[in-house]
Design a protein around this motif. Structure first.
Motif, PDB file in Angstrom:
ATOM      1  N   UNK A   1     -27.656  -3.515  12.231  1.00 39.73           N
ATOM      2  CA  UNK A   1     -27.154  -3.060  10.934  1.00 39.73           C
ATOM      3  C   UNK A   1     -27.870  -3.758   9.788  1.00 39.73           C
ATOM      4  N   UNK A   2     -28.449  -4.933  10.060  1.00 36.48           N
ATOM      5  CA  UNK A   2     -29.198  -5.637   9.015  1.00 36.48           C
ATOM      6  C   UNK A   2     -30.456  -4.863   8.633  1.00 36.48           C
ATOM      7  N   UNK A   3     -31.041  -4.167   9.588  1.00 34.20           N
ATOM      8  CA  UNK A   3     -32.298  -3.456   9.344  1.00 34.20           C
ATOM      9  C   UNK A   3     -32.134  -1.946   9.171  1.00 34.20           C
ATOM     10  N   UNK A   4     -31.007  -1.414   9.620  1.00 34.92           N
ATOM     11  CA  UNK A   4     -30.788   0.033   9.520  1.00 34.92           C
ATOM     12  C   UNK A   4     -29.556   0.288   8.655  1.00 34.92           C
ATOM     13  N   UNK A   5     -29.816   0.547   7.373  1.00 30.39           N
ATOM     14  CA  UNK A   5     -28.745   0.667   6.392  1.00 30.39           C
ATOM     15  C   UNK A   5     -27.782   1.797   6.739  1.00 30.39           C
TER      16      UNK A   5
ATOM     17  N   UNK B   1     -14.906  -1.577  -4.849  1.00 33.26           N
ATOM     18  CA  UNK B   1     -16.081  -2.031  -4.102  1.00 33.26           C
ATOM     19  C   UNK B   1     -16.754  -3.152  -4.879  1.00 33.26           C
ATOM     20  N   UNK B   2     -17.048  -4.266  -4.221  1.00 36.36           N
ATOM     21  CA  UNK B   2     -17.493  -5.457  -4.941  1.00 36.36           C
ATOM     22  C   UNK B   2     -19.001  -5.620  -5.017  1.00 36.36           C
ATOM     23  N   UNK B   3     -19.755  -4.716  -4.436  1.00 31.00           N
ATOM     24  CA  UNK B   3     -21.191  -4.585  -4.689  1.00 31.00           C
ATOM     25  C   UNK B   3     -21.504  -3.097  -4.644  1.00 31.00           C
ATOM     26  N   UNK B   4     -22.661  -2.719  -5.133  1.00 36.75           N
ATOM     27  CA  UNK B   4     -23.037  -1.302  -5.134  1.00 36.75           C
ATOM     28  C   UNK B   4     -23.523  -0.848  -3.761  1.00 36.75           C
ATOM     29  N   UNK B   5     -24.504  -1.547  -3.189  1.00 38.83           N
ATOM     30  CA  UNK B   5     -25.141  -1.054  -1.963  1.00 38.83           C
ATOM     31  C   UNK B   5     -24.330  -1.400  -0.712  1.00 38.83           C
ATOM     32  N   UNK B   6     -23.967  -2.655  -0.526  1.00 35.75           N
ATOM     33  CA  UNK B   6     -23.261  -3.050   0.696  1.00 35.75           C
ATOM     34  C   UNK B   6     -21.846  -2.490   0.744  1.00 35.75           C
ATOM     35  N   UNK B   7     -21.181  -2.405  -0.408  1.00 40.02           N
ATOM     36  CA  UNK B   7     -19.782  -1.971  -0.448  1.00 40.02           C
ATOM     37  C   UNK B   7     -19.589  -0.611  -1.130  1.00 40.02           C
ATOM     38  N   UNK B   8     -20.308  -0.402  -2.223  1.00 43.88           N
ATOM     39  CA  UNK B   8     -20.051   0.764  -3.056  1.00 43.88           C
ATOM     40  C   UNK B   8     -20.351   2.093  -2.396  1.00 43.88           C
ATOM     41  N   UNK B   9     -21.461   2.165  -1.658  1.00 46.97           N
ATOM     42  CA  UNK B   9     -21.814   3.430  -1.020  1.00 46.97           C
ATOM     43  C   UNK B   9     -20.842   3.778   0.112  1.00 46.97           C
ATOM     44  N   UNK B  10     -20.504   2.842   1.020  1.00 50.63           N
ATOM     45  CA  UNK B  10     -19.460   3.158   2.008  1.00 50.63           C
ATOM     46  C   UNK B  10     -18.116   3.477   1.354  1.00 50.63           C
ATOM     47  N   UNK B  11     -17.758   2.724   0.314  1.00 45.68           N
ATOM     48  CA  UNK B  11     -16.484   2.962  -0.372  1.00 45.68           C
ATOM     49  C   UNK B  11     -16.471   4.327  -1.052  1.00 45.68           C
ATOM     50  N   UNK B  12     -17.622   4.769  -1.512  1.00 41.09           N
ATOM     51  CA  UNK B  12     -17.738   6.099  -2.125  1.00 41.09           C
ATOM     52  C   UNK B  12     -17.368   7.190  -1.127  1.00 41.09           C
ATOM     53  N   UNK B  13     -17.938   7.129   0.076  1.00 42.38           N
ATOM     54  CA  UNK B  13     -17.615   8.130   1.088  1.00 42.38           C
ATOM     55  C   UNK B  13     -16.138   8.048   1.469  1.00 42.38           C
TER      56      UNK B  13
END
Length: 365
Positions: A61-65, A90-102
């Motif tokens: 998961x570290x290498x495959x977003x 969501x407390x970050x955009x990429x690590x949290x925000x995108x999953x939280x968006x879905x």
């Protein structure tokens, strides 16, 4: 009101603990924390807040977003039914925000996204191919929070001004000890020029350039001294190598100190310097101000934008020894007796109580 926090960086950061603790009386909170290691499953938790730590991250998961994204979303959908949650934070955009968006779209819930150092300094650079997905998450969100005004400017440079009507800047808070012990003018001090640096020793804190810059700025002061709280000389050597011979007796490594010891060193010092390469906020800048110690800080990062340049110290280009040295010289010249006197120390504006009130009245309403 029920708030679900997507917080993948909870482990290793005291800030999130303090934030969740400060708003505990304003809403019911659930904190979702994906982790990579079993030892992280027992991380300290806030009393009265429901935490869900799940080990669903690994080397892949570290290498495959997209793999990480799918695993995080699936576990959240399984854990949190639709009727239990009102707001997703969501407390970050990429690590949290995108999953939280879905998750928010599937559950049809309100979404708030915070933008932090990792987003601005890493995400914007290395995840450009996911910019369309980040933009979709931001478009869906009702509010976008920045901890640093400088990061808001970087965000607008990257995404434009189409989200301006939902951008908020809310700082982190400092420990109540510093609020309760805030000074109105400099107490103590020394005739010789003493610089203080408080941080763990790593490349990001830029300590080698900071030390060299200070002694250039203080070359007219024969007995100038640089103090490092937060690490040892051995740790410095492991990151930066040896100090120049002529500076070894002038740099003092204090190791890790408690709050009372830090306040004592702040009272003895002439200037606080931390020219980090990257910084989300930098609580220690405000802690220094609470003790009327002027600061040298990084341009375009952290607290830059909360104060006018020269108000409580000067900002510097962290990549330039000359720029750091100039900022130090300007700070020492403008504040020979420290900051103040104040009617009210400006650090009191960074109390967690005030920040909790802001979240209640402006963010979670």
């Amino acid at each position: 009101m029920n708030v679900l926090h997507f917080c993948s960086y909870y482990v290793g950061s005291k800030v999130y603990f303090e934030l969740f603790n400060s708003i505990a009386n304003t809403c019911d909170q659930h904190v979702y924390v994906p982790v990579r290691s079993d030892e992280h499953l027992s991380t300290r938790q806030v009393s009265g807040v429901e935490f869900y730590f799940i080990k669903n991250l690994n080397i892949f998961t570290r290498f495959f977003f997209l793999l990480k994204f799918m695993l995080v979303v699936r576990a959240a959908l399984e854990k949190y039914p639709k009727n239990n949650i009102d707001i997703i934070h969501a407390h970050t955009l990429y690590a949290d925000g995108i999953p939280a968006f879905i998750f928010s779209k599937v559950r049809r819930k309100k979404l708030i996204i915070a933008i932090r150092n990792t987003d601005v300094n890493l995400g914007f650079k290395y995840y450009r191919h996911y910019k369309w997905l980040a933009r979709s998450a931001l478009t869906y969100s009702s509010k976008i929070i920045f901890i640093s005004p400088a990061h808001k400017v970087r965000f607008q440079d990257y995404f434009g001004h189409c989200f301006d009507d939902k951008l908020f800047v809310i700082p982190n808070g400092i420990d109540g000890f510093y609020i309760n012990n805030a000074k109105q003018c400099k107490v103590g001090g020394s005739e010789k020029k003493i610089a203080l640096h408080v941080a763990a020793i790593d490349k990001n804190k830029n300590l080698k350039k900071t030390i060299l810059a200070f002694f250039i700025a203080a070359k007219k002061h024969e007995h100038a001294e640089f103090r490092v709280a937060g690490g040892t000389y051995t740790e410095y050597q492991n990151v930066f190598g040896d100090l120049p011979e002529h500076l070894k007796d002038k740099v003092v490594f204090l190791g890790k100190l408690d709050k009372e010891q830090l306040v004592e060193h702040m009272s003895q010092s002439s200037v606080f310097i931390m020219a980090s390469l990257k910084e989300t906020f930098g609580l220690v800048y405000v802690e220094a101000i609470s003790q009327c110690l002027p600061i040298v800080y990084t341009c375009g990062q952290g607290v830059d934008g909360y104060f006018n340049d020269g108000q409580y110290g000067f900002k510097a280009d962290s990549h330039s020894i000359e720029s750091i040295s100039t900022a130090i010289k300007n700070t020492l010249n403008k504040f020979p007796n420290g900051l103040g006197p104040f009617e009210n120390n400006p650090a009191i504006n960074f109390s967690w109580d005030k920040i909790a009130k802001t979240y209640k009245e402006r963010v979670y309403k």
